[in-house]
Write an enzyme that holds these catalytic residues in place. Sequence first.
Site, PDB file in Angstrom:
ATOM      1  N   HIS A 156     -53.588  26.006   4.907  1.00  0.00           N
ATOM      2  CA  HIS A 156     -52.540  27.133   5.596  1.00  0.00           C
ATOM      3  C   HIS A 156     -52.926  28.307   5.022  1.00  0.00           C
ATOM      4  CE1 HIS A 156     -49.353  24.052   7.219  1.00  0.00           C
ATOM      5  NE2 HIS A 156     -50.140  23.464   6.276  1.00  0.00           N
ATOM      6  N   ASP A 364     -53.155  37.060   4.403  1.00  0.00           N
ATOM      7  CA  ASP A 364     -52.239  35.918   4.370  1.00  0.00           C
ATOM      8  C   ASP A 364     -53.004  34.925   5.478  1.00  0.00           C
ATOM      9  OD1 ASP A 364     -49.629  34.711   4.433  1.00  0.00           O
ATOM     10  OD2 ASP A 364     -48.691  36.259   4.600  1.00  0.00           O
TER      11      ASP A 364
HETATM   12  C1  GDG Z   1     -47.870  29.585   3.600  1.00  0.00           C
HETATM   13  C2  GDG Z   1     -49.244  30.763   4.238  1.00  0.00           C
HETATM   14  C3  GDG Z   1     -48.683  30.640   6.430  1.00  0.00           C
HETATM   15  C4  GDG Z   1     -38.665  33.179   3.513  1.00  0.00           C
HETATM   16  N1  GDG Z   1     -37.695  33.593   2.685  1.00  0.00           N
HETATM   17  C5  GDG Z   1     -36.688  32.909   2.904  1.00  0.00           C
HETATM   18  C6  GDG Z   1     -37.448  31.879   3.438  1.00  0.00           C
HETATM   19  N2  GDG Z   1     -38.520  32.360   4.128  1.00  0.00           N
HETATM   20  C7  GDG Z   1     -39.395  31.321   5.013  1.00  0.00           C
HETATM   21  C8  GDG Z   1     -39.863  32.338   6.036  1.00  0.00           C
HETATM   22  C9  GDG Z   1     -40.784  31.428   6.529  1.00  0.00           C
HETATM   23  C10 GDG Z   1     -41.470  31.026   5.201  1.00  0.00           C
HETATM   24  O1  GDG Z   1     -40.467  30.923   4.435  1.00  0.00           O
HETATM   25  C11 GDG Z   1     -42.693  31.772   4.771  1.00  0.00           C
HETATM   26  O2  GDG Z   1     -43.900  31.584   5.638  1.00  0.00           O
HETATM   27  P1  GDG Z   1     -45.129  32.563   5.411  1.00  0.00           P
HETATM   28  O3  GDG Z   1     -45.862  32.105   6.488  1.00  0.00           O
HETATM   29  O4  GDG Z   1     -44.628  33.905   5.718  1.00  0.00           O
HETATM   30  O5  GDG Z   1     -45.675  32.606   3.875  1.00  0.00           O
HETATM   31  P2  GDG Z   1     -45.929  31.467   2.860  1.00  0.00           P
HETATM   32  O6  GDG Z   1     -44.791  30.860   2.218  1.00  0.00           O
HETATM   33  O7  GDG Z   1     -46.977  32.222   1.875  1.00  0.00           O
HETATM   34  O8  GDG Z   1     -46.651  30.256   3.617  1.00  0.00           O
HETATM   35  C12 GDG Z   1     -48.808  31.410   5.295  1.00  0.00           C
HETATM   36  C13 GDG Z   1     -47.847  29.498   6.160  1.00  0.00           C
HETATM   37  O9  GDG Z   1     -48.008  28.647   5.031  1.00  0.00           O
HETATM   38  C14 GDG Z   1     -47.596  28.325   7.229  1.00  0.00           C
HETATM   39  O10 GDG Z   1     -48.856  27.677   7.520  1.00  0.00           O
HETATM   40  O11 GDG Z   1     -48.169  31.230   7.639  1.00  0.00           O
HETATM   41  O12 GDG Z   1     -50.044  32.334   5.549  1.00  0.00           O
HETATM   42  O13 GDG Z   1     -49.333  31.669   2.981  1.00  0.00           O
HETATM   43  O14 GDG Z   1     -40.707  30.615   7.348  1.00  0.00           O
HETATM   44  O15 GDG Z   1     -38.662  32.193   6.946  1.00  0.00           O
HETATM   45  N3  GDG Z   1     -36.703  31.011   4.040  1.00  0.00           N
HETATM   46  C15 GDG Z   1     -35.179  30.704   3.739  1.00  0.00           C
HETATM   47  N4  GDG Z   1     -34.724  31.751   2.805  1.00  0.00           N
HETATM   48  C16 GDG Z   1     -35.479  32.919   2.587  1.00  0.00           C
HETATM   49  O16 GDG Z   1     -34.959  33.758   1.821  1.00  0.00           O
HETATM   50  N5  GDG Z   1     -34.543  29.578   4.200  1.00  0.00           N
END
Ligand code: GDG
Length: 478
Positions: A156, A364
């Site tokens: 990821h 990312d």
């Molecule tokens: C890893 C990789 C890759 C965030 N704040 C809250 C919340 N979130 C959710 C978002 C989103 C998820 O968390 C974050 O996903 P990201 O992709 O932005 O980043 P990582 O956590 O670092 O994820 C990344 C991912 O895996 C998937 O393959 O895209 O590059 O680093 O869905 O909405 N969710 C809730 N409350 C929050 O305050 N419920």
Amino acid sequence: MTRIVVVSNRVGPLSDTGRAGGLAVALVDVLRDRGGLWFGWSGEVSEEGTFGPLQFHEDGNVSTATIDVAQADFDEFYAGFANRALWPTMHYRLDLTDFDKRLEQGYRRVNERFANRLVPLLRPDDIVWVHDYHFFFFGEELRRAGVTNPIGYFLHIPFPVPEVLTALPNHRRLAEAMSAYDLVGFQTNNHLEAFERYLLEEADGVRNADGSISAFGQTVLADAFPIGIDAGAFSKFHEADEGAENLTLMRRELDGQRQIVGVDRIDYSKGLPQRFEAFERLLELYPEHKGQVRLLQIAPPSRSEVRAYLQIQRLLEGLSGRINGRFADLDWTPIHLISRSFPRRALAGIYRASAVGLVTPLRDGMNLVAKEYVAAQDPEDPGVLVLSRFAGAVEEMTEAVIVNPYSIDELAEGLRQAIRMPREERIERWRALNEKVTTNTAAAWSRRYLDRLTAIHPPAAAEYDGPRAGVRDEVPSA
Ligand code: GDG
């Protein structure tokens, strides 16, 4: 029908997808579609650790099986090698990488223990899909235990160029372990190329006619499978529950002001300090935005057992305090920093009420927030996505305002462009982006990956005839 067995560090939840993380939702969908088992860490630390009982939970055709870890495992595996060596290295932060050999040994031990606990639960016709940087060695351990099922892996987070990866003392073993999988999936072509270049240049790999690479006496196929979101649900969250409430609340609170929104776990890879400084620069250079635009940053704390994460949190609190002190007025505060998490449905309302989505990680793998922001917009009056050139999402989302997250000036100009963008241009860019987000959904992503895996290594057609001998105690009674 063959079961999917998903392996990931965090497991579930299986229900109430409005509150689960984006990735959990994607994986539940795959499991529900085909029926399956989700295996990983319980989230608990106990004295028995990985030797303790398996904890089973059943929900329809999906079950979860989790185990605890011991304190030493937690320190060396999770808070150690995974989050103090692999995460920083793979996000190009060698300055934050801890090269302590003990951490790596703990990581290998936990991979081996987890794999060995899964083996008795496997049926001959299962398809195993291992996720992320916590489990690089999982597939190799399964093979060592005699498992012949198809075993896939999806990373990821970014896979760095060989010049960076080779700073890890065990880089050869890591690449060798990855080569034990049938199919290795990456988020982008960029990460894929870095991995293949490693095998070809550092491990004397040879490319075969079908695109696979032979190295370390094994043959592995790698490809890019950019992850998506449940776009349909995200576009509707604002109509009900917390989505609607938050949309109304935000609009009332903003009272005509424009809002820039960022949503990120607190993490040094997300470029948060640069983002705050860029907003400060915007106010310095273009004072007409004072009182008219504000930045809302939702930043739930994460991995606070790792020192670098606490430091970045303090830095952000200090920066927002300083910038607010400098620019705030009696009726306007420029930066709202909220250090807690919100339900996903609520996030959708917040995204929709915001004129700009600011997604500017320094590195990312993909970044799901970029996609969620787009999916949540009003088609008649959409906001603008400002996206880092170092987010994996940029390979697909070329109609965003693309910025260099290290350059405060470029970020500030990107923000200004987004805030002032005419409606027709916003609609045109949004339509193109939304088309991609609604086409390459989480469901399409997993289907594409699993179809490819089973084409390379079809699952056995064997009938299930009960658990393997001697391990009945490991199988749920239901
Ligand atoms: C890893 C990789 C890759 C965030 N704040 C809250 C919340 N979130 C959710 C978002 C989103 C998820 O968390 C974050 O996903 P990201 O992709 O932005 O980043 P990582 O956590 O670092 O994820 C990344 C991912 O895996 C998937 O393959 O895209 O590059 O680093 O869905 O909405 N969710 C809730 N409350 C929050 O305050 N419920």
